[in-house]
Design a protein around this motif. Structure first.
Motif, PDB file in Angstrom:
ATOM      1  N   TRP A  83      -2.746  -5.885   0.703  1.00  0.00           N
ATOM      2  CA  TRP A  83      -2.374  -4.739  -0.144  1.00  0.00           C
ATOM      3  C   TRP A  83      -1.459  -5.208  -1.260  1.00  0.00           C
ATOM      4  O   TRP A  83      -0.476  -5.913  -1.014  1.00  0.00           O
ATOM      5  CB  TRP A  83      -1.683  -3.692   0.724  1.00  0.00           C
ATOM      6  CG  TRP A  83      -1.520  -2.351   0.065  1.00  0.00           C
ATOM      7  CD1 TRP A  83      -2.459  -1.357   0.017  1.00  0.00           C
ATOM      8  CD2 TRP A  83      -0.360  -1.849  -0.603  1.00  0.00           C
ATOM      9  NE1 TRP A  83      -1.952  -0.279  -0.647  1.00  0.00           N
ATOM     10  CE2 TRP A  83      -0.669  -0.546  -1.045  1.00  0.00           C
ATOM     11  CE3 TRP A  83       0.903  -2.373  -0.887  1.00  0.00           C
ATOM     12  CZ2 TRP A  83       0.232   0.247  -1.743  1.00  0.00           C
ATOM     13  CZ3 TRP A  83       1.810  -1.590  -1.593  1.00  0.00           C
ATOM     14  CH2 TRP A  83       1.475  -0.294  -2.004  1.00  0.00           C
TER      15      TRP A  83
ATOM     16  N   ASP B 289      -1.375   6.720   4.212  1.00  0.00           N
ATOM     17  CA  ASP B 289      -2.136   5.482   4.060  1.00  0.00           C
ATOM     18  C   ASP B 289      -3.583   5.895   3.877  1.00  0.00           C
ATOM     19  O   ASP B 289      -4.224   6.288   4.842  1.00  0.00           O
ATOM     20  CB  ASP B 289      -2.023   4.606   5.318  1.00  0.00           C
ATOM     21  CG  ASP B 289      -0.668   3.954   5.448  1.00  0.00           C
ATOM     22  OD1 ASP B 289       0.307   4.515   4.936  1.00  0.00           O
ATOM     23  OD2 ASP B 289      -0.604   2.896   6.076  1.00  0.00           O
TER      24      ASP B 289
ATOM     25  N   ARG C 132      -4.794  -3.106   9.855  1.00  0.00           N
ATOM     26  CA  ARG C 132      -5.734  -2.082   9.399  1.00  0.00           C
ATOM     27  C   ARG C 132      -7.136  -2.628   9.220  1.00  0.00           C
ATOM     28  O   ARG C 132      -7.306  -3.751   8.734  1.00  0.00           O
ATOM     29  CB  ARG C 132      -5.301  -1.515   8.038  1.00  0.00           C
ATOM     30  CG  ARG C 132      -3.942  -0.839   7.989  1.00  0.00           C
ATOM     31  CD  ARG C 132      -3.731  -0.264   6.603  1.00  0.00           C
ATOM     32  NE  ARG C 132      -2.462   0.418   6.450  1.00  0.00           N
ATOM     33  CZ  ARG C 132      -1.342  -0.178   6.096  1.00  0.00           C
ATOM     34  NH1 ARG C 132      -1.308  -1.474   5.882  1.00  0.00           N
ATOM     35  NH2 ARG C 132      -0.232   0.535   5.964  1.00  0.00           N
TER      36      ARG C 132
END
Ligand code: MD3
Ligand code: FE
Length: 200
Positions: free
Chosen positions: A60, A119, A197
């Motif tokens: 990210w 998120d 994730r």
């Protein structure tokens, strides 16, 4: 170990003993060496107080162009692989065959915080998110699936692991503050949060 459930967040208090926490810091050292922490900038040009890096196929990033997942660190090299010790936590708590694409490493120094957010940069919200707390205590705030409304707060301590699945996956959340110096796990103090994730 005890498990507490708050608004669909399963928090495994003391999931990692001191030895396991120390081992995680050891395996993170080469990750941080090849992918150094950086300070993301929001699209509006404000620097975040949390420093970040990633492991996995997707990391990210946030800068003036906005936030997104990228296949490489801002300095150019691909992200390092997610250490096996970290994948083991995901396997144990989710029971999924599918492994995470991304392990975000957040570092909170003195005074760092993270505002309330959702998120939602991932493609499939049916996959849970797993978060590992290491180092200083952090005050975690949990809201609702829409912005605003009543919130509940809980302290996350070193070794706690949280699993967010189902409706909790899209709950607003943030870190109000840390208790700098409350843990001796990190030689320079502060807190590391690992967030696993599935991105694609
Ligand atoms: C709830 N990190 O990186 S971890 C983040 O402690 C983030 O660094 C915080 O929020 C931290 O996005 C909180 C707990 C957490 C992580 C991911 C979530 C809660 C979540 C994803 C969906 C819902
Ligand atoms: Fe988050």
């Amino acid at each position: 170990m005890t498990r507490v459930t708050i608004r669909g967040f399963d928090i495994y208090k003391g999931y990692l003993d001191t030895g396991a926490q120390t081992r995680l810091i050891e395996v993170l050292r080469p990750v941080l060496k090849s992918a150094p922490l950086f300070r993301p900038t929001t699209a509006r040009g404000k620097e975040m107080s949390v420093r970040m890096t990633s492991a996995g196929t997707h990391g990210w990033v946030s800068d003036r162009r906005g936030y997104r997942y990228e296949p490489a660190h801002p300095a150019g090299a691909g992200w390092p692989a997610i250490p096996e010790e970290i994948l083991g936590i995901w396997r144990d708590l989710t029971g999924l065959e599918r492994l995470p694409d991304s392990c975000l490493v957040n570092y909170y120094g003195e005074g760092a915080r993270m505002g309330m957010h959702q998120d939602r940069d991932e493609a499939d919200f049916s996959y849970p998110v797993v978060s590992v707390s290491l180092g200083d205590d952090a005050l975690f705030r949990i809201g609702n699936t829409t912005r605003g409304g009543k919130t509940e707060s809980v302290w996350l301590n070193s070794g706690d692991v949280a699993v967010m699945g189902g409706p909790a996956r899209l709950t607003y959340h943030g870190i109000d503050r840390i208790r700098f110096g409350s843990s001796r796990l990190l030689p320079k103090g502060g807190r590391i949060n690992l967030t696993l994730r599935v991105v694609t």
